[in-house]
Scaffold this active site. Structure first.
Site, PDB file in Angstrom:
ATOM      1  CB  SER A   1     -18.193  29.995  52.651  1.00 38.00           C
ATOM      2  OG  SER A   1     -19.095  29.605  51.702  1.00 38.00           O
TER       3      SER A   1
ATOM      4  CG  HIS B   1     -22.485  29.642  53.636  1.00 40.75           C
ATOM      5  ND1 HIS B   1     -21.797  30.001  52.355  1.00 40.75           N
ATOM      6  CD2 HIS B   1     -23.700  30.214  53.428  1.00 40.75           C
ATOM      7  CE1 HIS B   1     -22.515  30.058  51.566  1.00 40.75           C
ATOM      8  NE2 HIS B   1     -23.929  30.469  51.919  1.00 40.75           N
ATOM      9  CB  SER B   2     -24.116  33.664  54.839  1.00 36.33           C
ATOM     10  OG  SER B   2     -24.899  34.619  54.547  1.00 36.33           O
ATOM     11  CG  MET B   3     -24.357  36.204  60.682  1.00 34.43           C
ATOM     12  SD  MET B   3     -25.906  36.041  61.574  1.00 34.43           S
ATOM     13  CE  MET B   3     -25.875  34.561  62.456  1.00 34.43           C
TER      14      MET B   3
END
Length: 260
Positions: A123, A95-97
């Site tokens: 994500s 998720h994200s990074m």
């Protein structure tokens, strides 16, 4: 050195270890995040799945270690840790990074031919080929806290606790420096399928930027859009788990089909 199927290390956290698992899910946290963010995922998918949550340096019990402030360096280290695992049908979820780290780590493992994932689930992050001038890591502490509030990814109780904030901010700043100075290698693709999960009101990823991930895989590609912002998954846990379950089932089926 091989890492046993029930082992927990500095990098690898297993909250419900099981020697009987038939597939593996490896979870890559967001900027400032930690392995414990994925404890509910482990509850949902263990023991049939070996759920591994990665713990980066600089947070929680690793808070005295310096953060790794370069995505490539961190992906190199993660690839070393993952290639020491036993061979099982595997899905990466980031998720994200963590989405970028899942992608970069998968690319490295595919190049080595060792423990590469069947699918990457990316994500809450725009594609590596998209460019934004983001400089959150250069802000003062108040500026970083404003960003966290915008994204709504930090427990609100932390904002009122100076001691917790002082412990968390170095890792958050270091992670933001890593992801904001990251430049995706032009034309870099993984061979495995890639599924993108995104919120329809994410201030850090537009739908076009989410669809741009298609440039980064030679395999099947799809985008799943959820209502909400950057941390849409907090409100759609069941739906996100369904996407994960489908990917794990596909990984198992592919391994069975490939067996003599």
């Amino acid at each position: 050195m091989d890492t046993k199927d029930d082992a927990t290390t500095a990098w690898i956290r297993r909250y419900h270890p099981s020697g009987d698992s038939t597939a593996r899910l490896i979870c890559f946290p967001h900027a400032g995040g930690s392995a414990s963010f994925f404890h509910p995922v482990s509850v949902r998918f263990s023991p049939d799945t070996d759920v591994i949550a990665l713990q980066y340096p600089g947070r929680q019990d690793r808070r005295r270690e310096p953060c790794i402030e370069d995505i490539g360096t961190l992906a190199d280290q993660l690839a070393e840790e993952i290639q020491a695992l036993s061979d099982k049908p595997t899905v990466f979820f980031g998720h994200s990074m963590g989405a970028v780290l899942a992608f970069e780590t998968a690319f490295r493992l595919e190049q080595r031919g060792l423990n590469s994932p069947h699918t990457v689930l990316a994500s809450g992050r725009r594609a590596p080929s998209t460019v934004r001038d983001e400089q959150v890591h250069t802000r003062d502490d108040r500026g970083i806290i404003s960003e966290l509030k915008l994204l709504n990814g930090t427990d609100s109780a932390v904002f009122g606790n100076d001691e917790l904030l002082s412990l968390a901010l170095p890792a958050i700043r270091g992670d933001y420096r890593a992801i904001e100075t990251y430049a995706g290698e032009p034309g870099r693709r993984v061979r495995c399928p890639l599924t993108v999960l995104t919120g329809d009101n994410d201030p850090r990823t537009t739908l076009d930027e989410a669809h741009a991930w298609q440039e980064h895989t030679e395999g099947a590609f799809r985008v799943e859009v959820f209502s909400g912002g950057h941390f849409f998954l907090a409100d759609h846990q069941d739906e996100v788990n369904k996407v994960i379950a489908e990917a794990l089932d596909a990984a198992r089926a592919a391994r069975t089909a490939a067996s003599p």
